[in-house]
Structures are given as structure tokens and as C-alpha cells.
Scaffold this motif. Structure first.
Motif, PDB file in Angstrom:
ATOM      1  N   ILE A   7      25.050  55.180  55.949  1.00  0.00           N
ATOM      2  CA  ILE A   7      23.974  54.657  57.046  1.00  0.00           C
ATOM      3  C   ILE A   7      22.552  55.619  57.246  1.00  0.00           C
ATOM      4  N   GLY A   8      21.683  55.280  58.072  1.00  0.00           N
ATOM      5  CA  GLY A   8      20.805  56.047  58.408  1.00  0.00           C
ATOM      6  C   GLY A   8      19.249  55.005  58.705  1.00  0.00           C
ATOM      7  N   PRO A   9      18.584  55.715  59.180  1.00  0.00           N
ATOM      8  CA  PRO A   9      17.209  54.937  59.463  1.00  0.00           C
ATOM      9  C   PRO A   9      16.458  54.388  58.298  1.00  0.00           C
ATOM     10  N   GLU A  10      15.812  53.472  58.282  1.00  0.00           N
ATOM     11  CA  GLU A  10      15.056  52.921  57.393  1.00  0.00           C
ATOM     12  C   GLU A  10      14.191  53.925  56.506  1.00  0.00           C
ATOM     13  N   SER A  11      14.068  53.623  55.022  1.00  0.00           N
ATOM     14  CA  SER A  11      13.350  54.536  54.383  1.00  0.00           C
ATOM     15  C   SER A  11      13.850  56.074  54.134  1.00  0.00           C
TER      16      SER A  11
END
Length: 158
Positions: A7-11
């Protein structure tokens, strides 16, 4: 089966990391369904709350299916995004989250999370929409993992 949620933010390299790890460890790759779904809406890119519900239901179905297929097998499943991201998406965009998704987070827990830090340059594309709040979202994802009390590792790229 051992489940790894990436998981993680976009880009931040989630898809690249997921594919690499699944290949490297001869695991099972569960691709990001939300991207596939929203890309089909292009070029208008006007998704709705009901679209996000449909995405969440498919993600839960994938978890159910994978759990049944691989439950007794010695395999690692790498999830390119998973329910935490969808939960935050609901809460950030709509201020609420469906109960079925919250229940599924507890019914089908990951064994570990790899949380990608937003230290890569933003790469715009047709379905990304949050270039200026990646640190904010990273912190939110981290809090969600901590609330679930599931081990996690922060992945930095630089």
C-alpha cells in the motif's frame, strides 16, 4: 498462505514492487483492481460512490477467492493495493465507508504490509488524482495499519 499488502500513496511504485516480489518469490500477484475499473471509465474519468462500492466488493471477492484457493498452500500472495487504500479513499472522498469493507478488513487480514513512502517523483497518468497530498495519505495509511495491529515495513526508494 501468507498475504502481503502493498500500500501507499499514488505513484510510489506499488505495482512495480508487487510484480517484482511475486516473480522473485514465485508468489501470486493480485493486481490493483481499482486502476483497471477506473481506466475503463476513461476518458471521462467520472467515477461515483457506487463505482467505489463496486470496486470494494470486487476486492473483497478477490480476498475470499484467494483465501479459498490458497488457504492450505505454502504460497505468498502479493496484493497490489488492498482494502486499507479503499477505506481511506471512501473516507477521504465521501466521508464514510461501507460496513462490509470494514468487516472484510478484519475477516481477511494481511499478514504484513509494505507501506511505500512517497519519495519517488510524481508520474501523472489518466487515473491518478492526488499529487499534492501524498504525505498526508501516507500518514493516514500508516495509522490504519497501526489500528489493525498488523506488522508493516516502510519501503523507501531513495
Amino acid at each position: 498462505m501468507y498475504k502481503v499488502g502493498i500500500i501507499g500513496p499514488e505513484s510510489t511504485g506499488k505495482s512495480t514492487l508487487s510484480a517484482y516480489l511475486a516473480n522473485r518469490y514465485n508468489g501470486v500477484l493480485i493486481p490493483e483492481y481499482a486502476r483497471e475499473y477506473v481506466e475503463r471509465l476513461a476518458p471521462n474519468y467520472a467515477y461515483t460512490y457506487d463505482d467505489v462500492v463496486a470496486i470494494a466488493r470486487q476486492q473483497v471477492q478477490q480476498l475470499e477467492d484467494i483465501s479459498q484457493i490458497y488457504s492450505a498452500k505454502d504460497v505468498v500472495a502479493f496484493f497490489d493495493t488492498e482494502l486499507i487504500i479503499t477505506k481511506v479513499w471512501f473516507e477521504h472522498k465521501y466521508g464514510t465507508c461501507p460496513t462490509f469493507l470494514l468487516d472484510a478488513l478484519h475477516q481477511f487480514p494481511m499478514d504484513v504490509y509494505l507501506l511505500c513512502y512517497p519519495d519517488m517523483p510524481w508520474q501523472p497518468d489518466a487515473v491518478r488524482e492526488n499529487p499534492n497530498i501524498r504525505n498526508y495519505l501516507f500518514d493516514w495509511y500508516e495509522r490504519e495499519v497501526q489500528l489493525l495491529n498488523i506488522p508493516y515495513y516502510i519501503i523507501r526508494h531513495s
